[in-house]
Design an enzyme around this catalytic site. Structure first.
Site, mmCIF file in Angstrom:
data_model
loop_
_atom_site.group_PDB
_atom_site.id
_atom_site.type_symbol
_atom_site.label_atom_id
_atom_site.label_comp_id
_atom_site.label_asym_id
_atom_site.label_seq_id
_atom_site.Cartn_x
_atom_site.Cartn_y
_atom_site.Cartn_z
ATOM 1 N N ASN A 131 0.842 -1.204 0.000
ATOM 2 C CA ASN A 131 0.000 0.000 0.000
ATOM 3 C C ASN A 131 0.878 1.256 0.000
ATOM 4 O OD1 ASN A 131 -2.566 1.623 0.507
ATOM 5 N ND2 ASN A 131 -1.183 2.280 2.142
ATOM 6 N N GLU A 132 0.858 1.953 -1.093
ATOM 7 C CA GLU A 132 1.446 3.297 -1.202
ATOM 8 C C GLU A 132 2.960 3.365 -1.007
ATOM 9 O OE1 GLU A 132 -2.508 6.041 -0.281
ATOM 10 O OE2 GLU A 132 -0.789 6.150 1.085
ATOM 11 N N ASP A 133 3.668 2.214 -1.125
ATOM 12 C CA ASP A 133 5.124 2.332 -0.993
ATOM 13 C C ASP A 133 5.728 3.000 -2.228
ATOM 14 O OD1 ASP A 133 5.543 -0.816 0.864
ATOM 15 O OD2 ASP A 133 4.693 1.144 1.394
ATOM 16 N N HIS A 145 -5.221 6.185 -6.077
ATOM 17 C CA HIS A 145 -5.666 6.688 -4.777
ATOM 18 C C HIS A 145 -5.965 8.167 -4.979
ATOM 19 C CE1 HIS A 145 -3.690 3.351 -2.095
ATOM 20 N NE2 HIS A 145 -4.403 2.877 -3.076
ATOM 21 N N SER A 182 -0.474 -0.632 -4.650
ATOM 22 C CA SER A 182 -1.667 0.203 -4.771
ATOM 23 C C SER A 182 -1.358 1.582 -4.215
ATOM 24 C CB SER A 182 -2.833 -0.403 -3.985
ATOM 25 O OG SER A 182 -4.003 0.366 -4.233
#
Ligand code: BMA
Length: 822
Positions: A436-438, A502, A484
């Site tokens: 997530n969002e790395d 996102h 993501s």
């Protein structure tokens, strides 16, 4: 196989680092009764030795627990007869997190990953009679920070940066919707197992051909069979969704691995929520030794084809991103899931069902298990299978630059392998996702997110090599997505023309007005969100009565979002008249959140049109639930009470929707969504009302709504302004099947007339509400947690809304509408 859960005889105490381990363990003082599975904070709370971290400002007062080391001890008796069924194995389902195990003084394990189960052959260490199992849990913060000082500080969003070195649920370090509560303990069961022969693994990928008329269940069962007993046999049987035995095969003599393919003609399919039944077959493996059943293992399987599609879009850049289930393209309305409590062992299956049932009732199709939480409990995936909720499963990395040194990668490999093996049989599982969002945090630091892997972003080796390889090897039929958000331009993982997005330009980043959501979406919006206050029930946990006012210290303390109070103030005052009393303020935040999120879902579902025009394939709201009493983006709070946004999203995801949008001073756009498989013919009637309740215009359209998509219905020559609102209804065979309304914005400019809302109770658990003039965002609230059939809706004269409200009977009712903010 004989299993004995070690739930009795446990005690725990804080480690006294001034003593040697031996001195500390043998000292009899300080031990407290421990529940296993459990965590230290759970037991200290139950014993009243710490204040409730969820209440008021108590979180700050309990940090010492996570900063300390703890000892667990279990004294249990054992006798050699117990080994009659075979070697004794000590099994630990999950140790949070840095744990060293000693059995009768012998060290038998050192573990540093809370997501990895352990099976330890302990026969040689067991004593006839009294035995002692000791577990030393070291502070995750202390060990993590030691690793950090050794290997370097890594950038993170949320929580202490040392968290990236620790395979522990990242949200435990505190997040922008949750407290820091560094739990410690055997959070999963601990048991002894005796088995001469046992089933190690069952895997049954299902192939289904294009016309869905034939399915192949390729069962593969692995057994551990050291004694090679000629008596041992394994039966593998397949039952259909009604429980009827379809076929079986018995294997004897028993090999380590047995394989058999079952062919099923015209299989019953598993469909996502609202598209059909969630038929599930049962694959049952039975291990026998002669006539004695040694072990039975079963999996519930679903026959379905889930494809991630990325096609060209006529006249647009990039590619679509949508899911096709059983050859049907679906718009994935849904939500992001965070762990349902800070204290994981106390999450009851009913809590999972309550949240997921609400998601299902809101016509959601997909739940994303977010990367900062856990690989959820089996109950969660069983429920998603049962309810038809597709699952987007992140691997557990969130908002950080993670290391990729060998020991770390090996720990992740073991963790990921066990997660894939445990979850891969679930029909609900649609996609694996690397993190997530790395990629977002790396991009924000101008670190390369494509091209050769560098030390600036080493974990790409995990997301782009280790995990896809493991998924391809262990679960080949399922899609894998590196992160993501991800996809599109090599220098922009949040590219709006490809992959998932996102959308945080609303709330975070540039804080665009929420009315801009429709034109700020992407091909598949996997996160977007707006904040609102929770129910009165949650608020009572957040703040003592004197602190229950907007902007109080206690409210701020439970509002972890960075700059939260400022951002909320901006969105509130940009849109509504802002009240000072907590009751109307709570309503105002929920009404605003509902407007915002509905605008997003409506605007993006509008883009899911015919083949070649799937402009947006899904909208997963951030976040479905809360893990403590919080002011957050959740649409259902920690008391499992839906906020108004929950109902707004439910209306926007209904199988049949009618929608309008402002187009010009004189015209409005109309469209309708139909996720059913039949074409629909109907009439759309639009009325223009004055705010004082006169009808000042209407128009009618004959419409045809194609199946499985949204159909644009052109424009109507009616528009809203500061004194007029539009009401639309879709009639099919004369019955109203969908409604919509359009108000001029910002809503704070409107001067609404008193709707004089009148509530009647025509029947037990039923309610009807009527208005004198157009009423906006009508909110019904009771002390009890009522399962309203709708809430936060708009109301027009002469058309009372009939609701079911089971359990409402005598409860006092609070009724509000936007008029109340004037
Ligand atoms: C995204 C999520 C979460 C976060 C949320 C709200 O970053 O992935 O990490 O809680 O936004 O800020």
């Amino acid at each position: 196989m004989q299993r004995r859960d070690l739930t009795e005889g446990w005690s725990f105490k804080q480690r006294d680092l001034a003593k040697t381990l031996a001195e500390d363990c043998t000292a009899e003082e300080g031990w407290l009764p421990a529940s296993v599975p459990g965590v230290v904070q759970g037991d200290l709370l139950v014993m009243g030795l710490i204040p409730d971290p969820f209440q008021s400002l108590n979180e700050a007062a309990v940090q010492w627990v996570g900063e300390s080391d703890w000892l667990y001890r279990c004294r249990f008796s054992w006798s050699p007869e117990d080994a009659a069924h075979g070697e004794t194995t000590l099994c630990c389902g999950g140790l949070d997190t840095f744990a060293t195990l000693w059995l009768n003084g012998q060290q038998i394990l050192a573990s540093d990953n809370m997501f990895v189960a352990h099976r330890l052959p302990v026969q040689a260490h067991l004593l006839a009679g009294e035995n002692e199992l000791l577990i030393v849990f070291e502070s995750p913060l202390r060990i993590g920070q030691a690793r950090e000082s050794e290997m370097g500080k890594m950038p993170v969003w949320n929580g202490d940066s040392s968290r990236v070195y620790v395979r522990k649920a990242q949200y435990h370090y505190g997040w922008d919707w949750g407290p820091c509560l560094l739990t410690v303990g055997p959070w999963q069961p601990v048991w002894l197992e005796n088995a001469a022969t046992r089933i190690v693994d069952m895997h049954c990928p299902i192939e289904i051909n294009d016309d869905l008329q034939r399915a192949q269940f390729s069962a593969r069962v692995t057994v551990e069979h050291p004694e090679k007993s000629p008596q041992a046999e394994l039966q593998v049987a397949l039952y259909d969704a009604t429980g009827k035995l379809l076929a079986e095969r018995t294997f004897s003599p028993l090999e380590e691995t047995v394989e058999h393919t079952f062919d099923v003609e015209r299989p019953e399919l598993w469909w996502p929520n609202g598209y059909g039944a969630q038929a599930r077959y049962r694959l049952v493996s039975t291990l026998r030794e002669g006539d004695v059943v040694m072990e039975v293992k079963e999996q519930r399987l679903g026959v379905r084809r889930v494809h991630l599609r990325q096609d060209t879009i006529v006249g647009e850049a990039g590619k679509s991103f949508y899911f096709e289930v059983n050859n049907v393209p679906v718009f994935c309305g849904g939500a992001n899931w965070i762990p349902a409590d800070m204290l994981l062992p106390r999450i009851h299956p009913d809590r999972y069902r309550a949240y997921l049932q609400l998601a299902t009732d809101a016509h959601m199709l997909m739940i994303r298990v977010w990367g900062g939480g856990i690989y959820e409990d089996d109950v969660f995936y069983d429920l998603c299978d049962e309810l038809g909720l597709l699952v987007w499963q992140d691997f557990l990395f969130a908002c950080g630059i993670y290391p990729a040194h060998e020991a770390f990668v090996e720990s992740v490999r073991t963790e990921a392998e066990s997660a894939i093996r445990r979850l891969r049989h679930h029909p609900c599982l649609a996609l694996w996702c690397g993190n997530n969002e790395d990629y977002d945090i790396a991009r924000s630091l101008k670190r390369p997110i494509a091209g050769p892997v560098t030390n600036a972003f080493p974990a790409r080796a995990i997301y782009e090599q280790l995990l896809p390889e493991l998924c391809a090897q262990l679960d080949p039929g399922r899609a894998y997505w590196p992160g993501s958000p991800y996809g599109g331009a090599p220098d922009n993982n949040n590219d709006r023309s490809e992959g998932d997005q996102h959308v945080w330009s609303i709330w975070h980043q540039t804080m665009l007005p929420y009315q801009d959501y429709p034109q700020n979406g992407g091909r598949f919006v996997s996160e977007f969100g707006m904040v609102a206050l929770p129910s009165a029930t949650s608020l009572a946990m957040i703040a003592d009565p004197l602190e229950r006012y907007p902007g109080s210290r206690a409210l701020d303390f439970h509002f972890k979002a960075e700059g939260g109070i400022r951002r909320l103030a901006v969105y509130l005052s940009e849109n509504l008249r802002v009240p000072a009393d907590i009751g109307r303020y709570r309503y105002a935040t929920q009404a605003m959140q509902a407007e915002a999120l509905a605008a997003a879902v409506r605007g993006w579902r509008r883009l899911f049109q015919e083949p070649g025009h799937y402009g947006c394939g899904g909208a997963l709201v951030w976040q479905l639930n809360d893990c403590w009493p919080s002011i957050s983006w959740s649409i259902i709070d920690d008391a499992v009470r839906p906020k108004l946004a929950y109902y707004a999203i439910r209306r926007a995801l209904a199988p049949l929707v009618l929608e309008m949008a402002h187009e010009s001073e004189t015209a409005s756009a109309v469209w309708a969504g139909n996720s059913a498989s039949e074409e629909i013919h109907g009439i759309v009637r639009v009325r223009r009302w004055s705010l004082s309740g006169q009808i000042e215009g209407d128009q009618e359209l004959a419409v045809t709504l194609a199946p499985h998509q949204t159909t644009p219905l052109g424009s109507i020559d009616l528009a809203v302004d500061a004194t007029h609102v539009l009401q639309a209804r879709l009639l099919i065979d004369g019955a109203v099947r969908a409604t919509a309304s359009l108000w001029s914005e910002p809503l704070r400019y409107l001067t609404l007339a008193d709707p004089e809302l009148a509530v009647e109770f025509p029947s037990e658990g039923g309610l009807s509400i009527r208005t004198k003039v157009p009423a906006k965002s009508v909110w019904l609230e009771a002390e009890a947690n009522i399962a309203w059939s709708d809430n936060g809706f708009d109301l027009f004269p002469g058309e009372p809304v009939i609701l079911s409200a089971p359990g409402l009977a005598s409860a006092p009712l609070v009724v509000r509408s936007l008029f109340d903010l004037q």
